[in-house]
Design a protein around this motif. Structure first.
Motif, PDB file in Angstrom:
ATOM      1  N   UNK A  28       0.825  -1.215   0.000  1.00 15.29           N
ATOM      2  CA  UNK A  28       0.000   0.000   0.000  1.00 15.29           C
ATOM      3  C   UNK A  28       0.859   1.266   0.000  1.00 15.29           C
ATOM      4  N   UNK A  29       2.097   1.174   0.447  1.00  9.41           N
ATOM      5  CA  UNK A  29       2.988   2.327   0.382  1.00  9.41           C
ATOM      6  C   UNK A  29       3.420   2.616  -1.051  1.00  9.41           C
ATOM      7  N   UNK A  30       3.196   1.680  -1.959  1.00 10.17           N
ATOM      8  CA  UNK A  30       3.487   1.902  -3.367  1.00 10.17           C
ATOM      9  C   UNK A  30       2.311   2.422  -4.154  1.00 10.17           C
ATOM     10  N   UNK A  31       1.248   2.845  -3.475  1.00 13.45           N
ATOM     11  CA  UNK A  31       0.058   3.405  -4.115  1.00 13.45           C
ATOM     12  C   UNK A  31      -0.069   4.874  -3.727  1.00 13.45           C
ATOM     13  N   UNK A  32      -0.561   5.702  -4.636  1.00 13.92           N
ATOM     14  CA  UNK A  32      -0.648   7.146  -4.394  1.00 13.92           C
ATOM     15  C   UNK A  32      -1.772   7.471  -3.419  1.00 13.92           C
ATOM     16  N   UNK A  33      -1.527   8.463  -2.560  1.00 14.75           N
ATOM     17  CA  UNK A  33      -2.513   8.933  -1.582  1.00 14.75           C
ATOM     18  C   UNK A  33      -3.086   7.773  -0.783  1.00 14.75           C
ATOM     19  N   UNK A  34      -2.208   6.907  -0.314  1.00  9.00           N
ATOM     20  CA  UNK A  34      -2.623   5.698   0.385  1.00  9.00           C
ATOM     21  C   UNK A  34      -2.253   5.784   1.866  1.00  9.00           C
ATOM     22  N   UNK A  35      -2.993   5.032   2.674  1.00  8.78           N
ATOM     23  CA  UNK A  35      -2.716   4.956   4.103  1.00  8.78           C
ATOM     24  C   UNK A  35      -2.863   3.505   4.574  1.00  8.78           C
ATOM     25  N   UNK A  36      -1.754   2.815   4.855  1.00  8.24           N
ATOM     26  CA  UNK A  36      -1.860   1.480   5.458  1.00  8.24           C
ATOM     27  C   UNK A  36      -2.261   1.606   6.930  1.00  8.24           C
ATOM     28  N   UNK A  37      -3.168   0.740   7.362  1.00  6.30           N
ATOM     29  CA  UNK A  37      -3.650   0.752   8.741  1.00  6.30           C
ATOM     30  C   UNK A  37      -3.546  -0.662   9.292  1.00  6.30           C
ATOM     31  N   UNK A  38      -2.836  -0.824  10.390  1.00 10.64           N
ATOM     32  CA  UNK A  38      -2.743  -2.122  11.052  1.00 10.64           C
ATOM     33  C   UNK A  38      -3.834  -2.221  12.105  1.00 10.64           C
ATOM     34  N   UNK A  39      -4.702  -3.187  11.939  1.00 15.91           N
ATOM     35  CA  UNK A  39      -5.810  -3.390  12.870  1.00 15.91           C
ATOM     36  C   UNK A  39      -5.303  -4.253  14.027  1.00 15.91           C
ATOM     37  N   UNK A  40      -4.737  -3.569  15.028  1.00 16.73           N
ATOM     38  CA  UNK A  40      -4.137  -4.270  16.150  1.00 16.73           C
ATOM     39  C   UNK A  40      -4.014  -3.373  17.354  1.00 16.73           C
ATOM     40  N   UNK A  41      -3.208  -3.794  18.295  1.00 15.75           N
ATOM     41  CA  UNK A  41      -3.087  -3.075  19.563  1.00 15.75           C
ATOM     42  C   UNK A  41      -2.270  -1.803  19.391  1.00 15.75           C
ATOM     43  N   UNK A  42      -2.317  -0.965  20.405  1.00 23.55           N
ATOM     44  CA  UNK A  42      -1.560   0.276  20.385  1.00 23.55           C
ATOM     45  C   UNK A  42      -0.064  -0.028  20.313  1.00 23.55           C
ATOM     46  N   UNK A  43       0.603   0.627  19.440  1.00 21.82           N
ATOM     47  CA  UNK A  43       2.043   0.436  19.288  1.00 21.82           C
ATOM     48  C   UNK A  43       2.436  -0.678  18.349  1.00 21.82           C
ATOM     49  N   UNK A  44       1.458  -1.408  17.772  1.00 28.66           N
ATOM     50  CA  UNK A  44       1.832  -2.536  16.910  1.00 28.66           C
ATOM     51  C   UNK A  44       2.475  -2.067  15.624  1.00 28.66           C
ATOM     52  N   UNK A  45       2.242  -0.817  15.231  1.00 29.32           N
ATOM     53  CA  UNK A  45       2.836  -0.289  14.004  1.00 29.32           C
ATOM     54  C   UNK A  45       4.161   0.428  14.262  1.00 29.32           C
ATOM     55  N   UNK A  46       4.549   0.577  15.517  1.00 26.28           N
ATOM     56  CA  UNK A  46       5.729   1.375  15.840  1.00 26.28           C
ATOM     57  C   UNK A  46       7.010   0.755  15.288  1.00 26.28           C
ATOM     58  N   UNK A  47       7.188  -0.545  15.518  1.00 26.01           N
ATOM     59  CA  UNK A  47       8.404  -1.199  15.055  1.00 26.01           C
ATOM     60  C   UNK A  47       8.470  -1.201  13.539  1.00 26.01           C
ATOM     61  N   UNK A  48       7.335  -1.511  12.894  1.00 29.12           N
ATOM     62  CA  UNK A  48       7.313  -1.520  11.435  1.00 29.12           C
ATOM     63  C   UNK A  48       7.615  -0.137  10.870  1.00 29.12           C
ATOM     64  N   UNK A  49       7.052   0.885  11.462  1.00 27.95           N
ATOM     65  CA  UNK A  49       7.274   2.244  10.978  1.00 27.95           C
ATOM     66  C   UNK A  49       8.722   2.673  11.163  1.00 27.95           C
TER      67      UNK A  49
END
Length: 524
Positions: A28-49
């Motif tokens: 999804x980061x390869x698509x224009x005007x896109x927003x990936x959303x991880x449906x999980x607990x708080x902080x689950x996207x921190x390491x990936x980001x």
């Protein structure tokens, strides 16, 4: 055909694997005007980001629904609606990629049913400007980055609705924004092994045959290191929604990378388009296959630039053979990239003594060497030492392995955070294949020159020999384990180091060695 074996360790000591949600987010980061959303607990996207930001050196849009311990038990449907409404109101993305995680997968919630209700409500209340929402099942307790990439790409091509006309009402049979006829549109689905620079070369190659490629995803437009004219909370480039809706106009679907194969079959089946698949585009034979198919499809011959790039790679294969032929190399990366890089190195006579993949995949069996291990970095180090590896190729996480062994490291794959320009490194196409070979040969040459000038620089203990024979013998054993390449016996860079387990008796010189001797300048 390689034999794929699983590590005997029951626990990962030095992990090599990344999660499925991370791989899905990359799509999804390869698509224009896109927003990936991880449906999980708080902080689950921190390491990936953090990992993505260090690799690309760019701001990375990535959100999480922030499930708490209460909503994880009682149900997170309301939290999901609240967060999606907030993202739509504040970030205003055109595409939202909703990636499940271990929490939502284990809880057994009907995320698919919740999303169908939300999308129906959204399209009823705000039919104009409603974003495309793509739900992807990416449990992080199974599979890895490549599995998440494949799942997200399949969900995208099966979810996107096709339009007969663009939002402005223009006829899609006319020229597109690049000036090429839409009847020549080619949908190009790619895997995670291709960098932004690889995608640029692939796009230019297809365009040289008069075809108009639509890359999905296109990280060369979003995370290639460009300076955007203004800040925005979503991705600043990539394949836009309008071009995604026009994929049904593509008469040909090309999949580059084994990870994209399933999505390509889904799209071709949905649009009745022709399908061409390539496990990778590293090496002369692999790229020649694509060029031949493009010639047959377009009725055109290759351009001067393409022929020139091919001639350079052919010459580079000969040049680098003298330095890489017989070199012992250890590899560790995602399945698709592992086969691509390893196949290219085998073309110049490299001996793959260790190959480790974080997850299993059918493409691994096609590798042109003996064995691939499904394991971690501990398996890589163990097999690299046993095989007498002279070079480690992999992500920045493999550098520590190379340092402990005492051999050079070539950064390839994901993530690369100890070198700049990760998105501009190339491994595919004529030019990308040549660059990888040259980089590998130069790393071996650099290491050879460093040891020639400072033979004990990496092992200061050698400057203080002990007097007792048993201590000297013990020190010699430790020295061999620390750096089995610390004493290179080379008369020239193409000469392999001596090993105690190899027969060093005189043998006939093969034609390549004779040529090397004839070309050697006499000593003054």
């Amino acid at each position: 055909m390689a034999r794929v074996v699983t590590s005997s360790r029951r626990a990962g000591l030095d992990p090599l694997k990344f999660s499925q949600p991370l791989g899905g987010a990359l799509v999804f980061l390869g698509l224009a005007s896109s927003m990936p959303v991880m449906h999980g607990s708080k902080g689950c996207a921190s390491f990936a980001k953090a990992l993505l930001t260090r690799h690309f050196n760019e701001p990375v849009p990535l959100q999480t629904t922030g499930i708490t311990e209460v909503t994880a038990v009682m149900g997170s449907g309301e939290e999901l609606v609240v967060h999606l409404d907030a993202i739509r109101a504040k970030q205003r993305p055109e595409i939202i990629g909703l990636l499940t995680t271990g929490v939502t997968e284990v809880s057994g919630e009907d995320v698919g049913g919740q999303m169908r209700q939300y999308i129906a409500m959204m399209e009823h209340t705000t039919p104009e400007g409603a974003p495309l929402i793509v739900r992807v099942s990416t449990p992080d307790f199974v599979g890895g980055l490549s599995d998440g990439w494949s799942a997200a790409l399949r969900a995208l091509v099966t979810t996107v609705p096709f339009d007969g006309a663009d939002p402005d009402g223009h006829d899609l049979d006319g020229p597109d924004r690049d000036g090429l006829e839409c009847g020549n549109t080619v949908a190009v689905l790619v895997g995670p092994s291709l960098t932004a620079a690889d995608l640029d070369e692939l796009s230019a190659l297809i365009r040289s045959f008069g075809l108009s490629p639509v890359l999905v995803p296109d990280l060369s437009g979003s995370l290639d290191g460009h300076l955007a004219p203004a800040w925005q909370p979503t991705t600043t480039g990539g394949t836009d929604l309008t071009r995604l809706r026009r994929l049904d106009r593509a008469g040909l679907v090309i999949t580059v990378g084994a990870t994209a194969a399933a999505a390509g079959a889904d799209l071709a089946g949905r649009t009745d388009a022709d399908l061409l698949h390539y496990d990778h585009l590293s090496g002369l034979r692999a790229v020649d296959g694509l060029v031949s198919d493009l010639m047959a499809r377009s009725g055109r011959g290759p351009s001067y630039e393409v022929r020139r790039a091919r001639a350079r790679l052919a010459d580079g294969l000969l040049d680098t053979h003298f330095y890489l032929g017989g070199a012992r190399v250890a590899l560790a990366m995602e399945p698709e990239a592992l086969v691509a890089v390893g196949s290219l190195l085998c073309d110049v006579g490299v001996e793959i003594v260790a190959a480790v993949s974080p997850t299993d995949a059918p493409v691994l069996a096609t590798a042109p060497w003996d064995e691939i291990v499904i394991g971690d970095l501990a398996d890589l180090e163990e097999r690299a030492v046993e095989g007498g590896a002279e070079l480690v190729i992999g992500s920045s996480h493999t550098r520590a392995v190379a340092d402990r062994i005492g051999i050079p490291h070539l950064p390839v794959g994901f993530p690369i955070y100890d070198r700049l320009g990760a998105a501009l490194r190339t491994t595919a196409g004529y030019s990308g294949s040549l660059r990888l070979l040259v980089d590998a040969a130069n790393r071996l040459l650099d290491h050879h020159h460093q040891h020639a000038e400072h033979p004990h620089a990496e092992h200061p203990q050698a400057e203080h020999p002990l007097t007792e024979p048993q201590h000297i013998e013990h020190q010699h054993i430790e020295h061999q384990h620390a750096d089995h390449r610390a004493e290179p016996h080379r008369d020239h860079p193409g000469h392999r180091a001596e090993r105690s387990d190899v027969d060093v008796s005189p043998h006939p010189i093969d034609p390549f060695d004779e040529l090397d001797v004839l070309c050697e300048e006499p000593s003054c």
